[in-house]
Design a protein around this motif. Structure first.
Motif, PDB file in Angstrom:
ATOM      1  N   LEU A 116       0.826  -1.205   0.000  1.00 27.63           N
ATOM      2  CA  LEU A 116       0.000   0.000   0.000  1.00 27.63           C
ATOM      3  C   LEU A 116       0.861   1.257   0.000  1.00 27.63           C
ATOM      4  O   LEU A 116       0.550   2.238  -0.687  1.00 27.63           O
ATOM      5  N   SER A 117       1.953   1.235   0.751  1.00 32.30           N
ATOM      6  CA  SER A 117       2.805   2.432   0.824  1.00 32.30           C
ATOM      7  C   SER A 117       3.419   2.743  -0.537  1.00 32.30           C
ATOM      8  O   SER A 117       3.534   3.913  -0.923  1.00 32.30           O
ATOM      9  N   GLY A 118       3.820   1.707  -1.267  1.00 32.78           N
ATOM     10  CA  GLY A 118       4.371   1.936  -2.596  1.00 32.78           C
ATOM     11  C   GLY A 118       3.349   2.519  -3.554  1.00 32.78           C
ATOM     12  O   GLY A 118       3.671   3.386  -4.376  1.00 32.78           O
ATOM     13  N   TYR A 119       2.118   2.059  -3.448  1.00 28.55           N
ATOM     14  CA  TYR A 119       1.057   2.596  -4.295  1.00 28.55           C
ATOM     15  C   TYR A 119       0.812   4.066  -3.970  1.00 28.55           C
ATOM     16  O   TYR A 119       0.670   4.904  -4.882  1.00 28.55           O
ATOM     17  N   LEU A 120       0.763   4.388  -2.701  1.00 28.87           N
ATOM     18  CA  LEU A 120       0.525   5.770  -2.306  1.00 28.87           C
ATOM     19  C   LEU A 120       1.695   6.668  -2.694  1.00 28.87           C
ATOM     20  O   LEU A 120       1.497   7.828  -3.058  1.00 28.87           O
ATOM     21  N   ARG A 121       2.891   6.141  -2.660  1.00 29.94           N
ATOM     22  CA  ARG A 121       4.055   6.935  -3.033  1.00 29.94           C
ATOM     23  C   ARG A 121       4.045   7.289  -4.519  1.00 29.94           C
ATOM     24  O   ARG A 121       4.322   8.431  -4.898  1.00 29.94           O
ATOM     25  N   GLY A 122       3.711   6.315  -5.372  1.00 31.13           N
ATOM     26  CA  GLY A 122       3.923   6.532  -6.799  1.00 31.13           C
ATOM     27  C   GLY A 122       2.708   6.617  -7.686  1.00 31.13           C
ATOM     28  O   GLY A 122       2.795   7.137  -8.808  1.00 31.13           O
ATOM     29  N   ARG A 123       1.523   6.134  -7.222  1.00 33.82           N
ATOM     30  CA  ARG A 123       0.392   6.016  -8.136  1.00 33.82           C
ATOM     31  C   ARG A 123      -0.906   6.630  -7.650  1.00 33.82           C
ATOM     32  O   ARG A 123      -1.772   6.972  -8.448  1.00 33.82           O
ATOM     33  N   ALA A 124      -1.092   6.754  -6.355  1.00 32.46           N
ATOM     34  CA  ALA A 124      -2.383   7.175  -5.814  1.00 32.46           C
ATOM     35  C   ALA A 124      -2.776   8.570  -6.291  1.00 32.46           C
ATOM     36  O   ALA A 124      -1.939   9.470  -6.380  1.00 32.46           O
ATOM     37  N   THR A 125      -4.057   8.718  -6.579  1.00 29.35           N
ATOM     38  CA  THR A 125      -4.587  10.036  -6.872  1.00 29.35           C
ATOM     39  C   THR A 125      -4.763  10.807  -5.574  1.00 29.35           C
ATOM     40  O   THR A 125      -4.686  10.240  -4.478  1.00 29.35           O
ATOM     41  N   ARG A 126      -5.014  12.085  -5.695  1.00 31.98           N
ATOM     42  CA  ARG A 126      -5.266  12.891  -4.503  1.00 31.98           C
ATOM     43  C   ARG A 126      -6.467  12.344  -3.731  1.00 31.98           C
ATOM     44  O   ARG A 126      -6.438  12.262  -2.501  1.00 31.98           O
ATOM     45  N   GLU A 127      -7.521  11.946  -4.441  1.00 32.14           N
ATOM     46  CA  GLU A 127      -8.717  11.438  -3.776  1.00 32.14           C
ATOM     47  C   GLU A 127      -8.427  10.123  -3.060  1.00 32.14           C
ATOM     48  O   GLU A 127      -8.928   9.880  -1.958  1.00 32.14           O
ATOM     49  N   GLN A 128      -7.629   9.255  -3.669  1.00 34.58           N
ATOM     50  CA  GLN A 128      -7.271   8.000  -3.015  1.00 34.58           C
ATOM     51  C   GLN A 128      -6.434   8.247  -1.770  1.00 34.58           C
ATOM     52  O   GLN A 128      -6.649   7.613  -0.731  1.00 34.58           O
ATOM     53  N   PHE A 129      -5.495   9.175  -1.853  1.00 32.23           N
ATOM     54  CA  PHE A 129      -4.686   9.499  -0.671  1.00 32.23           C
ATOM     55  C   PHE A 129      -5.580  10.106   0.413  1.00 32.23           C
ATOM     56  O   PHE A 129      -5.402   9.828   1.603  1.00 32.23           O
ATOM     57  N   ARG A 130      -6.544  10.884   0.010  1.00 31.40           N
ATOM     58  CA  ARG A 130      -7.489  11.468   0.968  1.00 31.40           C
ATOM     59  C   ARG A 130      -8.284  10.359   1.665  1.00 31.40           C
ATOM     60  O   ARG A 130      -8.554  10.430   2.859  1.00 31.40           O
ATOM     61  N   GLU A 131      -8.660   9.331   0.918  1.00 36.13           N
ATOM     62  CA  GLU A 131      -9.355   8.197   1.517  1.00 36.13           C
ATOM     63  C   GLU A 131      -8.449   7.488   2.532  1.00 36.13           C
ATOM     64  O   GLU A 131      -8.896   7.117   3.632  1.00 36.13           O
ATOM     65  N   PHE A 132      -7.195   7.294   2.160  1.00 32.45           N
ATOM     66  CA  PHE A 132      -6.234   6.673   3.070  1.00 32.45           C
ATOM     67  C   PHE A 132      -6.144   7.452   4.386  1.00 32.45           C
ATOM     68  O   PHE A 132      -6.180   6.861   5.476  1.00 32.45           O
ATOM     69  N   VAL A 133      -6.044   8.748   4.300  1.00 32.11           N
ATOM     70  CA  VAL A 133      -5.965   9.585   5.493  1.00 32.11           C
ATOM     71  C   VAL A 133      -7.257   9.480   6.304  1.00 32.11           C
ATOM     72  O   VAL A 133      -7.223   9.459   7.545  1.00 32.11           O
ATOM     73  N   THR A 134      -8.384   9.368   5.632  1.00 33.29           N
ATOM     74  CA  THR A 134      -9.670   9.206   6.322  1.00 33.29           C
ATOM     75  C   THR A 134      -9.679   7.908   7.120  1.00 33.29           C
ATOM     76  O   THR A 134     -10.090   7.886   8.292  1.00 33.29           O
ATOM     77  N   HIS A 135      -9.246   6.820   6.496  1.00 35.76           N
ATOM     78  CA  HIS A 135      -9.159   5.542   7.206  1.00 35.76           C
ATOM     79  C   HIS A 135      -8.291   5.672   8.450  1.00 35.76           C
ATOM     80  O   HIS A 135      -8.688   5.276   9.550  1.00 35.76           O
ATOM     81  N   ARG A 136      -7.100   6.218   8.264  1.00 32.46           N
ATOM     82  CA  ARG A 136      -6.124   6.235   9.345  1.00 32.46           C
ATOM     83  C   ARG A 136      -6.469   7.221  10.459  1.00 32.46           C
ATOM     84  O   ARG A 136      -5.942   7.129  11.568  1.00 32.46           O
ATOM     85  N   SER A 137      -7.366   8.162  10.164  1.00 32.23           N
ATOM     86  CA  SER A 137      -7.734   9.143  11.183  1.00 32.23           C
ATOM     87  C   SER A 137      -8.356   8.488  12.408  1.00 32.23           C
ATOM     88  O   SER A 137      -8.224   8.997  13.523  1.00 32.23           O
ATOM     89  N   VAL A 138      -9.048   7.373  12.206  1.00 34.80           N
ATOM     90  CA  VAL A 138      -9.697   6.712  13.339  1.00 34.80           C
ATOM     91  C   VAL A 138      -8.653   6.301  14.372  1.00 34.80           C
ATOM     92  O   VAL A 138      -8.882   6.395  15.580  1.00 34.80           O
ATOM     93  N   TYR A 139      -7.486   5.873  13.909  1.00 33.18           N
ATOM     94  CA  TYR A 139      -6.394   5.516  14.820  1.00 33.18           C
ATOM     95  C   TYR A 139      -5.536   6.714  15.190  1.00 33.18           C
ATOM     96  O   TYR A 139      -5.267   6.960  16.370  1.00 33.18           O
ATOM     97  N   HIS A 140      -5.106   7.473  14.198  1.00 35.95           N
ATOM     98  CA  HIS A 140      -4.088   8.491  14.464  1.00 35.95           C
ATOM     99  C   HIS A 140      -4.594   9.624  15.350  1.00 35.95           C
ATOM    100  O   HIS A 140      -3.782  10.298  15.995  1.00 35.95           O
ATOM    101  N   LEU A 141      -5.893   9.861  15.405  1.00 37.69           N
ATOM    102  CA  LEU A 141      -6.384  10.913  16.296  1.00 37.69           C
ATOM    103  C   LEU A 141      -6.416  10.468  17.758  1.00 37.69           C
ATOM    104  O   LEU A 141      -6.743  11.258  18.640  1.00 37.69           O
TER     105      LEU A 141
END
Length: 326
Positions: A116-141
């Motif tokens: 997943l990290s490789g995909y986010l580094r090189g291929r993810a769209t802004r919207e996909q990265f935004r989704e990733f951040v949304t997922h992780r917010s449940v933990y990171h907050l």
């Protein structure tokens, strides 16, 4: 945090009871328990129960945290979740306390989860990265909070090692440097709601399972070895992925505020990796050798549940859809 919409008969009954001012769960469990409809229903119900031990739910009496009926329900849900974990990684196996740091390194090295990290580094769209951040917010907050449950359950050098890691996670007692606060800068760059728990209703069961695992380990003294192994797995697999996340954000135009959270973890977790493996888990296994195997089991669970979540996200994107709930 507002109570989320239910996802099945069990979560519906639980949320309705907590939100409606009822004083106990007995009238909802005439046969002694409620059975979840599916994994979405199970994971949300367990998350709702666990949150009572964190910051709680708006309008829900704090007394529910220790309600006997709710604890009985939570225990039943935990048994079901534990069954899933055993299906993923097997049972706890005895381990040589002297080799725990080396075994942790081997577990991490053998992990072949989705990139997943490789995909986010090189291929993810802004919207996909935004989704990733949304997922992780449940933990990171609430990052670090689940592992902090272990602090009063430890002593001596093991407690000191855990505190060394946690103090960094909490920014050395400087609010703006707390990792929870740094992550808000990333969320703000994506124009996401920064409210604690604001996105719980958007994430699927796989995301809730990642968070429920930490709570399951952290809230049970009997799982103190597992929560340390979980933390070690996170710290030992964090530095390179966070470098990839930061570079992916920069590729999308992210500024230094947007990447601060990930840049911080590149350096901090490289140091934490050694502390977690040797000073924390190695010392704990030496002090409590009967729980050495549980440390390794907790690490395996952490990686397996995270990998299941990553596959869910990547599969959704491969189909051209969203990884979030509608």
């Amino acid at each position: 945090m507002k109570l989320p919409p239910p996802r099945g008969s069990l979560s519906s009954a639980l949320i309705e009871t907590l939100g409606g001012g009822a004083s106990h769960l007995a009238h909802l469990v005439p046969d002694g328990r409620l059975v979840p409809d599916d994994d979405e229903d199970l994971q949300l119900s367990l998350f709702v129960c666990y949150e009572l031990a964190y910051r709680g739910w708006d309008g829900v009496d704090d007394g529910w945290e220790w309600d006997p009926g709710l604890l009985e329900l939570r225990a039943d849900l935990e048994r079901r979740y534990a069954g899933q974990l055993h299906d993923l990684v097997g049972e706890v196996r005895p381990a040589d306390p002297a080799t725990v740091p080396q075994e942790l390194t081997a577990i991490v090295a053998a992990d072949d989860g989705p990139a997943l990290s490789g995909y986010l580094r090189g291929r993810a769209t802004r919207e996909q990265f935004r989704e990733f951040v949304t997922h992780r917010s449940v933990y990171h907050l609430r990052e670090a909070d689940p592992h902090s449950w272990a602090i009063p359950r430890l002593g001596g050098r093991v407690k000191a090692a855990l505190l060394e890691i946690q103090i960094d996670e909490y920014g050395g007692a400087v609010t703006d440097r707390m990792h929870q606060e740094l992550f808000k800068r990333t969320m703000a760059w994506f124009d996401l709601d920064l409210t604690y728990g604001a996105h719980v209703d958007r994430v699927p069961a796989a995301t809730l399972a990642v968070n429920n695992l930490m709570s399951y380990f952290g809230l049970h003294r009997s799982r103190r070895g597992a929560i340390l192994g979980h933390l070690a797995a996170y710290e030992m697999t964090s530095s390179l992925p966070n470098r990839a996340y930061a570079n992916g954000l920069r590729r999308l135009g992210g500024d230094t505020s947007a990447t601060a959270f990930y840049d911080e973890h590149v350096e901090a977790d490289a140091v934490h990796e050694q502390i977690a493996a040797h000073d924390l888990c190695g010392a704990f296994a030496a002090d409590e050798p009967e729980l050495a195997g549980q440390v390794l089991w907790g690490a395996r669970c952490a990686l397996a549940v995270d990998n299941a979540w990553a596959r869910t996200v990547l599969d959704a994107w491969a189909r051209g859809g969203s990884s979030l709930r509608a």
